[in-house]
Design an enzyme around this catalytic site. Structure first.
Site, PDB file in Angstrom:
ATOM      1  N   CYS A 104       0.832  -1.207   0.000  1.00 47.23           N
ATOM      2  CA  CYS A 104       0.000   0.000   0.000  1.00 47.23           C
ATOM      3  C   CYS A 104       0.865   1.255   0.000  1.00 47.23           C
ATOM      4  O   CYS A 104       0.611   2.199  -0.755  1.00 47.23           O
ATOM      5  CB  CYS A 104      -0.928  -0.011   1.213  1.00 47.23           C
ATOM      6  SG  CYS A 104      -2.052   1.399   1.278  1.00 47.23           S
ATOM      7  N   CYS A 202      -6.240  -2.760   7.659  1.00 45.08           N
ATOM      8  CA  CYS A 202      -7.436  -1.919   7.539  1.00 45.08           C
ATOM      9  C   CYS A 202      -8.610  -2.631   6.886  1.00 45.08           C
ATOM     10  O   CYS A 202      -9.757  -2.370   7.222  1.00 45.08           O
ATOM     11  CB  CYS A 202      -7.110  -0.625   6.802  1.00 45.08           C
ATOM     12  SG  CYS A 202      -6.689  -0.829   5.055  1.00 45.08           S
TER      13      CYS A 202
END
EC number: 2.8.1.13
Length: 361
Positions: A104, A202
């Protein structure tokens, strides 16, 4: 003329204070939150713990209003799905253990987010990471260094940053401890001053990787445990529920303490062995990135971390063909895990890193 900086705001205390510091330092500050994930019903995550929940957007917007800075929300769900989620699932299906935060950072935060920032006229992006970027005039290169607060240092997940990324990124928190950051949040009267840190991945707020992968892929076939000689020990869950070195949650009794020593996805087998079997003194890493130089030309001494929480260990890294390196440790390391990153340091300077391809006994 003030330099413009776009701060990636997660709604947490770190990115909020980063924005406040930059404004106080005289930058023209803008804030933006990347919406990157939604559940299978098409709804945004609603858990308050996640850095990409709907509450994160609300908190970031509140902070932006207090700081009186423009605020944007970028829809990056499709990019996140293709780049991070699909990678995460694919690695587990291959029997490896990925670190999605590294992917990410590499592809979303410091590549796509940076491109968006430049496209709308920004000079820099900034995040709430605990790390330091310095320019070394003798090398004519930007260096990535550990943060002042060693216990919060996040350079392990930033080793993939290129010179272009480093030259366009600001890390305002690199010289502060977490306690100092919370005090600054109170000084700036930010409502997130006492907000707890997010811990989980997340997009998996319950931390159940296996359940997530089963839901995404439909692969749910039970596997088998075998010993290092290939003898069947009993039934296991699907192989993607396990990682190298794992002992807890095996659900099998053999009369000995057993650990996951290998995963065989093509056979849906999980190999168990005694603890000594999970130690190795070398590994091969691929998909490399180096920061003080472009390419490793000869063997060098470093300290290396084989996972985010691991202690550093002295090692030599030796260049190989096809953008690979051989990493030789002076002492055996526990549970070297394919798919994880190995990151190299020279004191406080990040030398670089790569993805662990395999351990060598």
């Amino acid at each position: 003329m003030k330099k413009k900086v776009l701060v990636a705001m997660s709604g947490g205390v770190d990115s909020s204070v980063a924005a406040a510091i930059l404004k106080e330092e005289g930058y023209e500050v803008y804030g933006a939150t990347m919406q990157i994930w939604q559940n299978e019903c098409g709804e945004e995550l609603i858990t308050g713990k996640s850095c990409c929940s709907i509450y994160a957007v609300d908190d970031a917007r509140k902070v932006a209003n207090i700081l009186d800075i423009p605020y944007y929300v970028f829809n990056m769900k499709d990019d996140f799905r293709k780049i991070v989620i699909d990678y995460f699932i694919d690695e587990y299906i291959k029997g490896r253990t990925p670190n999605p935060c590294i992917m990410c950072n590499r592809k979303i935060k410091f590549e796509l987010f940076l491109k968006k920032a430049i496209a709308i006229g920004m000079d820099y992006i900034a995040t709430g990471h605990y790390a330091i970027i310095e320019y070394d005039s003798s090398l004519n290169r930007y260096l990535l260094k550990r943060s002042k607060a060693k216990e919060k240092d996040q350079t392990y997940v930033l080793y993939n940053m290129t010179q272009e990324m480093l030259s366009k990124t600001l890390f305002p928190l690199g010289r502060f401890s977490k306690d100092e950051v919370r005090k600054l949040a109170e000084k700036f009267k930010l409502p997130v001053a006492k907000k707890p840190d997010s811990q989980e991945i997340c997009f998996i707020p319950d931390n159940n990787y296996g359940k997530f992968i089963e839901k995404e892929t439909g692969i749910r076939e039970d596997g088998v445990y075998v010993d290092t000689e290939g003898n069947i020990l009993g039934k296991s869950k699907a192989y993607y529920n396990y990682t190298i070195g794992q002992r807890k949650g095996l659900g099998i009794s053999t009369g000995k303490r057993m650990y996951v020593v290998a995963i065989k996805p093509e056979e849906n087998k999980v190999v168990l062995g005694e603890e000594g079997k999970i130690f190795a003194d070398a590994l091969i890493a691929t998909d490399l990135n180096f920061i003080p130089f472009d390419k490793l030309e000869s063997e060098i001494e470093v300290t290396a971390k084989i996972r985010y929480t691991a202690k550093e260990a002295k090692a030599k890294i030796v260049p190989m063909e096809n953008n690979k390196v051989l990493v030789k440790f002076y002492e055996k390391q526990r549970a070297i895990t394919p798919g994880q990153s190995v990151v190299f340091y020279n004191n406080d300077i990040v030398v670089g890193g790569g993805i662990i391809e395999k351990a060598l006994v």
